[in-house]
Design a protein around this motif. Sequence first.
Motif, PDB file in Angstrom:
ATOM      1  N   HIS A   1     -43.058  44.754  20.486  1.00 39.47           N
ATOM      2  CA  HIS A   1     -42.580  44.222  18.702  1.00 39.47           C
ATOM      3  C   HIS A   1     -44.299  43.237  18.370  1.00 39.47           C
ATOM      4  CE1 HIS A   1     -42.130  40.271  19.213  1.00 39.47           C
ATOM      5  NE2 HIS A   1     -41.104  40.646  20.301  1.00 39.47           N
ATOM      6  N   LYS A   2     -44.163  43.680  17.147  1.00 38.24           N
ATOM      7  CA  LYS A   2     -45.971  43.140  16.490  1.00 38.24           C
ATOM      8  C   LYS A   2     -46.149  42.121  17.135  1.00 38.24           C
ATOM      9  CE  LYS A   2     -48.172  44.279  13.326  1.00 38.24           C
ATOM     10  NZ  LYS A   2     -48.559  45.089  12.012  1.00 38.24           N
ATOM     11  N   GLU A   3     -44.787  40.754  16.705  1.00 37.16           N
ATOM     12  CA  GLU A   3     -45.316  39.661  17.257  1.00 37.16           C
ATOM     13  C   GLU A   3     -45.534  39.738  18.788  1.00 37.16           C
ATOM     14  OE1 GLU A   3     -42.581  40.144  14.322  1.00 37.16           O
ATOM     15  OE2 GLU A   3     -44.846  40.049  13.601  1.00 37.16           O
TER      16      GLU A   3
ATOM     17  N   ASP B   1     -47.091  40.960  26.990  1.00 40.24           N
ATOM     18  CA  ASP B   1     -45.223  41.680  26.817  1.00 40.24           C
ATOM     19  C   ASP B   1     -44.921  43.367  26.322  1.00 40.24           C
ATOM     20  OD1 ASP B   1     -42.766  42.143  26.747  1.00 40.24           O
ATOM     21  OD2 ASP B   1     -42.564  40.314  24.888  1.00 40.24           O
ATOM     22  N   GLN B   2     -45.463  43.466  27.262  1.00 42.83           N
ATOM     23  CA  GLN B   2     -45.611  45.423  27.010  1.00 42.83           C
ATOM     24  C   GLN B   2     -44.321  45.956  27.394  1.00 42.83           C
ATOM     25  OE1 GLN B   2     -49.279  45.603  29.625  1.00 42.83           O
ATOM     26  NE2 GLN B   2     -50.275  46.465  28.437  1.00 42.83           N
ATOM     27  N   VAL B   3     -44.014  47.436  26.737  1.00 40.00           N
ATOM     28  CA  VAL B   3     -43.397  48.517  27.202  1.00 40.00           C
ATOM     29  C   VAL B   3     -44.159  50.019  27.131  1.00 40.00           C
ATOM     30  CG1 VAL B   3     -41.060  47.587  26.219  1.00 40.00           C
ATOM     31  CG2 VAL B   3     -42.497  49.253  24.795  1.00 40.00           C
ATOM     32  N   LEU B   4     -43.296  50.713  27.597  1.00 41.02           N
ATOM     33  CA  LEU B   4     -43.973  52.385  27.890  1.00 41.02           C
ATOM     34  C   LEU B   4     -43.349  52.828  27.540  1.00 41.02           C
ATOM     35  CD1 LEU B   4     -45.979  53.642  30.006  1.00 41.02           C
ATOM     36  CD2 LEU B   4     -43.776  54.290  31.315  1.00 41.02           C
ATOM     37  N   VAL B   5     -43.657  54.141  26.048  1.00 44.30           N
ATOM     38  CA  VAL B   5     -42.893  54.842  25.664  1.00 44.30           C
ATOM     39  C   VAL B   5     -43.234  56.059  25.999  1.00 44.30           C
ATOM     40  CG1 VAL B   5     -42.844  55.369  23.236  1.00 44.30           C
ATOM     41  CG2 VAL B   5     -43.957  53.072  23.326  1.00 44.30           C
TER      42      VAL B   5
END
Length: 403
Positions: free
Chosen positions: A180-182, A187-191
């Motif tokens: 998220h923006k903050e 702190d990553q995700v895979l989309v």
Amino acid sequence: MHVEVAAALPAATPAPAGDLDARAKRVAEQAARHADAVDREGRFPAEAVAALKAERLFGIQVPRSLGGEGASMSEIAELCAVLGRACSAAAMVFAMHHIKLASLVTHGLDSAWHCTLMERIAAEQMLIASSTTEAGIGGDLRNSLCAVEVEGDTFRLTKEASVISYGAQADLILATARRHKEAATSDQVLVALLADQITLERTSVWDTLGMRGTCSDGFLLKAEGLPVAQVLQKPFAEIAAQSMLAASHLLWGSVWFGISSYAVDRARAFVQAEARKKPGQVPPGALRLAEAANELQAMKSTVVAGLARYEAAKGDPDALSAIGFSIMLNNVKTTVSVQAVDIVQRALSVVGIMGYKNGTPFSLGRQLRDVLSAPLMINNDRILSNTANLLLVQKGSGKLLSA
Ligand SMILES: Cc1cc2nc3c(=O)[nH]c(=O)nc-3n(C[C@H](O)[C@H](O)[C@H](O)COP(=O)(O)OP(=O)(O)OC[C@H]3O[C@@H](n4cnc5c(N)ncnc54)[C@H](O)[C@@H]3O)c2cc1C
């Protein structure tokens, strides 16, 4: 814009005739026929990719329960090597697709959205691309600047993706972003982003020394109003450690082995032809050939040992996340990427001007230019500095047959 992942799946299509090797060899014939044109024109290896789809090789890693063939990493690695001998770019497209698919198969089975996506990949032979590299971050896989911005049950994402191989041709892109923006950059995700859900504005053109057919242009990637279900909830840190690192280094290594083994075969054929011309004499290139064959065997052992370690650890998140396992995979990449360049150069020195010239049966210019990407594709210095950090806390076992 909401897009359902699949309204109706096509009826399951049976796998083509022959085992995986036979199917890959038919693709390799097509790939080899067009490899020089793909390289010269810097174009997508469309014929090889069409053949991969016809042989249904893009879905083989998907579990059988979702319409695939449940192929193992070792089986896919073998196919990468077969294709690498024919056309490096086609082989790399195949490898990168399966690296992305490995993340879905390993981490997407508890998500209904991603299971339906995997069914579609197997049924429709969808081609998957990767977007990790980002302007301002470069090849630092474990950091992102762009962020998933959630509003209700949808999200938007804008990414300055400075390299996406075959981004314009892919049916699906798996992209890294901050959660998220903050969130912190790590702190990553895979989309998962379907091609018809996004816009891609080309920002740079892939006009390179080698691997020209991967068409790894830069893009401004924009997605808006997509279902949050498309974001894999597992932290990307775990996805990277437990599937992506292994799949990348082992499948890239297998492609580079294919390129190198082709070069050694050319050198062997050249020396044998020389020997036939002067019976009773060992041609001068034979010694260099012996050195190249020696190094090729060492390269093969490194890739095969890495695959065996991966297959043994598969399904065990603790083993896959272990420091020793990460160091082993890093070492596979940094070792075989350098060996591949060295082997092709040695082969070239054996065949001499016949290898330096284009259009001879011994030409090795394309292979040399392609393989020079290996140490740069996630720069070896970056990987070595990661290994250096891990070594500060690793306890070595000193054993021959285990970690
Ligand atoms: C054929 C090919 C296909 C590719 N396809 C894709 C794709 O589909 N999707 C995608 O996202 N990316 C792709 N990439 C990009 C790739 O994954 C890397 O991101 C890229 O090669 C790194 O580029 P770079 O050298 O500019 O960046 P960096 O990795 O940032 O390196 C830049 C320089 O900094 C140095 N450096 C950086 N960090 C360190 C460190 N910690 N210690 C020491 N030195 C350091 C390196 O030595 C290097 O000289 C592809 C690359 C290639 C070659």
